[in-house]
Design an enzyme around this catalytic site. Structure first.
Site, short mmCIF file in Angstrom:
data_model
loop_
_atom_site.label_atom_id
_atom_site.label_comp_id
_atom_site.label_asym_id
_atom_site.label_seq_id
_atom_site.Cartn_x
_atom_site.Cartn_y
_atom_site.Cartn_z
N ASN A 101 45.28 -24.92 -39.87
CA ASN A 101 44.94 -24.23 -38.63
C ASN A 101 43.72 -24.81 -37.91
O ASN A 101 43.59 -24.69 -36.70
CB ASN A 101 44.71 -22.75 -38.99
CG ASN A 101 44.07 -21.95 -37.88
OD1 ASN A 101 44.72 -21.64 -36.90
ND2 ASN A 101 42.78 -21.65 -38.03
N TYR B 91 43.56 -33.35 -25.78
CA TYR B 91 44.01 -32.23 -26.61
C TYR B 91 45.54 -32.17 -26.64
O TYR B 91 46.15 -31.97 -27.70
CB TYR B 91 43.42 -30.93 -26.04
CG TYR B 91 43.77 -29.69 -26.82
CD1 TYR B 91 43.20 -29.45 -28.07
CD2 TYR B 91 44.65 -28.73 -26.30
CE1 TYR B 91 43.51 -28.29 -28.78
CE2 TYR B 91 44.96 -27.58 -27.00
CZ TYR B 91 44.39 -27.36 -28.24
OH TYR B 91 44.69 -26.22 -28.95
N GLY C 242 40.10 -23.68 -41.19
CA GLY C 242 39.58 -23.04 -39.98
C GLY C 242 39.67 -21.53 -40.11
O GLY C 242 39.81 -20.80 -39.13
N ALA D 128 37.45 -19.32 -40.94
CA ALA D 128 36.27 -18.50 -40.67
C ALA D 128 36.21 -18.04 -39.23
O ALA D 128 35.33 -17.27 -38.85
CB ALA D 128 35.01 -19.30 -41.01
N LYS E 296 48.05 -32.33 -29.92
CA LYS E 296 48.94 -31.23 -30.32
C LYS E 296 50.41 -31.67 -30.30
O LYS E 296 51.20 -31.19 -31.10
CB LYS E 296 48.69 -29.99 -29.45
CG LYS E 296 47.33 -29.33 -29.73
CD LYS E 296 47.26 -28.75 -31.14
CE LYS E 296 45.97 -28.01 -31.43
NZ LYS E 296 45.92 -27.41 -32.77
N ASP F 58 36.69 -23.63 -44.30
CA ASP F 58 36.16 -23.90 -42.96
C ASP F 58 35.03 -24.92 -43.08
O ASP F 58 34.38 -25.01 -44.12
CB ASP F 58 35.62 -22.61 -42.32
CG ASP F 58 35.62 -22.67 -40.80
OD1 ASP F 58 36.53 -22.10 -40.16
OD2 ASP F 58 34.70 -23.33 -40.24
N GLY G 126 38.32 -17.26 -35.18
CA GLY G 126 39.42 -16.73 -34.37
C GLY G 126 40.74 -16.45 -35.06
O GLY G 126 40.90 -15.51 -35.85
N1 LIG Z 1 42.58 -19.84 -28.94
C1 LIG Z 1 43.54 -20.43 -28.25
O1 LIG Z 1 43.70 -20.20 -27.05
C2 LIG Z 1 44.47 -21.41 -28.93
C3 LIG Z 1 45.71 -21.67 -28.31
C4 LIG Z 1 46.58 -22.57 -28.92
C5 LIG Z 1 46.24 -23.17 -30.11
N2 LIG Z 1 45.01 -22.91 -30.68
C6 LIG Z 1 44.71 -23.59 -31.94
O2 LIG Z 1 44.42 -22.62 -32.91
C7 LIG Z 1 43.57 -23.18 -33.91
C8 LIG Z 1 42.42 -22.22 -34.17
O3 LIG Z 1 41.77 -22.00 -32.95
P1 LIG Z 1 40.88 -20.68 -32.66
O4 LIG Z 1 41.18 -20.29 -31.28
O5 LIG Z 1 41.01 -19.71 -33.75
O6 LIG Z 1 39.45 -21.38 -32.67
P2 LIG Z 1 38.02 -20.90 -33.23
O7 LIG Z 1 37.06 -21.89 -32.65
O8 LIG Z 1 37.83 -19.47 -32.97
O9 LIG Z 1 38.17 -21.16 -34.79
C9 LIG Z 1 38.40 -22.45 -35.29
C10 LIG Z 1 37.78 -22.57 -36.66
O10 LIG Z 1 38.01 -23.92 -37.12
C11 LIG Z 1 36.82 -24.40 -37.69
N3 LIG Z 1 36.80 -25.87 -37.62
C12 LIG Z 1 36.54 -26.64 -36.54
N4 LIG Z 1 36.58 -27.94 -36.89
C13 LIG Z 1 36.88 -27.99 -38.22
C14 LIG Z 1 37.05 -29.03 -39.15
N5 LIG Z 1 36.89 -30.31 -38.80
N6 LIG Z 1 37.36 -28.71 -40.43
C15 LIG Z 1 37.50 -27.42 -40.80
N7 LIG Z 1 37.33 -26.38 -39.96
C16 LIG Z 1 37.03 -26.66 -38.68
C17 LIG Z 1 35.70 -23.76 -36.89
O11 LIG Z 1 34.48 -23.74 -37.62
C18 LIG Z 1 36.27 -22.37 -36.64
O12 LIG Z 1 35.90 -21.45 -37.66
C19 LIG Z 1 43.16 -24.56 -33.40
O13 LIG Z 1 43.97 -25.53 -34.04
C20 LIG Z 1 43.50 -24.49 -31.92
O14 LIG Z 1 43.81 -25.77 -31.40
C21 LIG Z 1 44.13 -22.03 -30.12
#
Ligand SMILES: NC(=O)c1ccc[n+]([C@@H]2O[C@H](COP(=O)([O-])OP(=O)(O)OC[C@H]3O[C@@H](n4cnc5c(N)ncnc54)[C@H](O)[C@@H]3O)[C@@H](O)[C@H]2O)c1
Length: 249
Positions: free
Chosen positions: A82, A147, A4, A6, A151, A28, A8
């Site tokens: 991630n 979700y 993941g 690519a 988690k 990704d 956030g």
């Molecule tokens: N942003 C938040 O508020 C938050 C809070 C707590 C936990 N998280 C966790 O952080 C992690 C990253 O989240 P983010 O906020 O950066 O999200 P994001 O959507 O900005 O980035 C997630 C990335 O994961 C990739 N992805 C999705 N499904 C995939 C798969 N099956 N295989 C490989 N790559 C995949 C997407 O293409 C994307 O580039 C996640 O596990 C999310 O649950 C996020």
């Protein structure tokens, strides 16, 4: 190596590790964006490569490790599991496909990517496996049952793997951010409200510190947990939640 990577949080952590001198594999499901992020960081492609991988597919996970080991001619020493998928809304409205997809990516996918990563991580003298979990891995939230379940499962797998692989030099930890402004968060909120900005501001006000954590906080935690400074830390879930889990505010 970051799944993941690519988007956030993953992309910001990748950049921070790169700045610290690491050789980085951005993995990704979105191949094009992974390539873009990698080339922006390292135009020559010598220290950063992108490898496409959908973590819910066993063959993709195996290929990812193979490609990285072949390119850099060494085993992996830091793996950030991630990638994750969000799902918000009442369980009563969730289709079986939506439930399965969330569990498939967040639970089965995290286990599969950890499984193939561990085969490489155990080859070095000391290495670090980190899961991106969530505040919802330790507390719950209304309209997030699917979700939240996924988690909570990550906290369990992290602890079990920490116990199993410690003797082989692998430390296993998790990082659990509260709401952090990424496309993921905005999509999650859009599933339960029509006014995302208002929901962001309400979330901010609900946190004891009065601000949301940012992706930089997450990246620093990745750097710390994967460094020698954290050599005695394993089986730990580091919350980056601005105090949210401390009690009712
Ligand atoms: N942003 C938040 O508020 C938050 C809070 C707590 C936990 N998280 C966790 O952080 C992690 C990253 O989240 P983010 O906020 O950066 O999200 P994001 O959507 O900005 O980035 C997630 C990335 O994961 C990739 N992805 C999705 N499904 C995939 C798969 N099956 N295989 C490989 N790559 C995949 C997407 O293409 C994307 O580039 C996640 O596990 C999310 O649950 C996020």
């Amino acid at each position: 190596m970051i799944t993941g990577g690519a988007g956030g949080l993953g992309a910001v952590a990748a950049k921070r590790l790169y700045e610290e001198g690491a050789r980085v594999v951005i993995s990704d499901v979105n191949e094009e964006r992974g390539e873009e992020v990698a080339r922006r960081m390292d135009p020559d492609g010598k220290r950063v490569i992108a490898v496409a991988c959908d973590i819910s597919r066993p063959a993709d996970n195996e290929n990812l490790i193979r490609e990285a080991e072949r390119f850099f001619e060494q085993e992996i020493d830091i793996f950030l599991a991630n990638a994750g998928a969000g799902f918000s809304g009442s369980l009563l409205d969730a289709s079986v496909e939506q439930i399965r997809r969330t569990i498939d990516i967040n639970v089965t996918g995290s286990l599969l990517s950890a499984q193939s990563a561990l085969r490489s991580l155990v080859k070095g003298p000391s290495s670090s496996l980190i899961f991106t979990c969530s505040l919802q891995g330790v507390t719950a939230r209304s309209q997030r049952s699917v979700y939240t379940a996924s988690k909570h499962a990550i906290v369990g797998m992290m602890k079990a793997l920490a116990l199993e692989f410690g003797a082989q030099g692998v430390r296993v930890n998790a990082i659990s951010p509260a709401a952090t402004d990424t496309p993921f968060l905005r999509n999650q909120l859009a599933g339960v409200t029509t006014n995302v900005e208002e929901a962001m501001s309400a979330t901010e006000k609900s946190l004891p510190l009065g601000h949301l954590p940012d992706a930089g906080d997450f990246a620093e935690a990745v750097l710390y947990l994967s460094s020698a400074q954290a050599k005695s830390i394993t089986g730990h879930n580091l919350l980056i939640d601005c105090g949210a889990s401390a009690g009712k505010f």
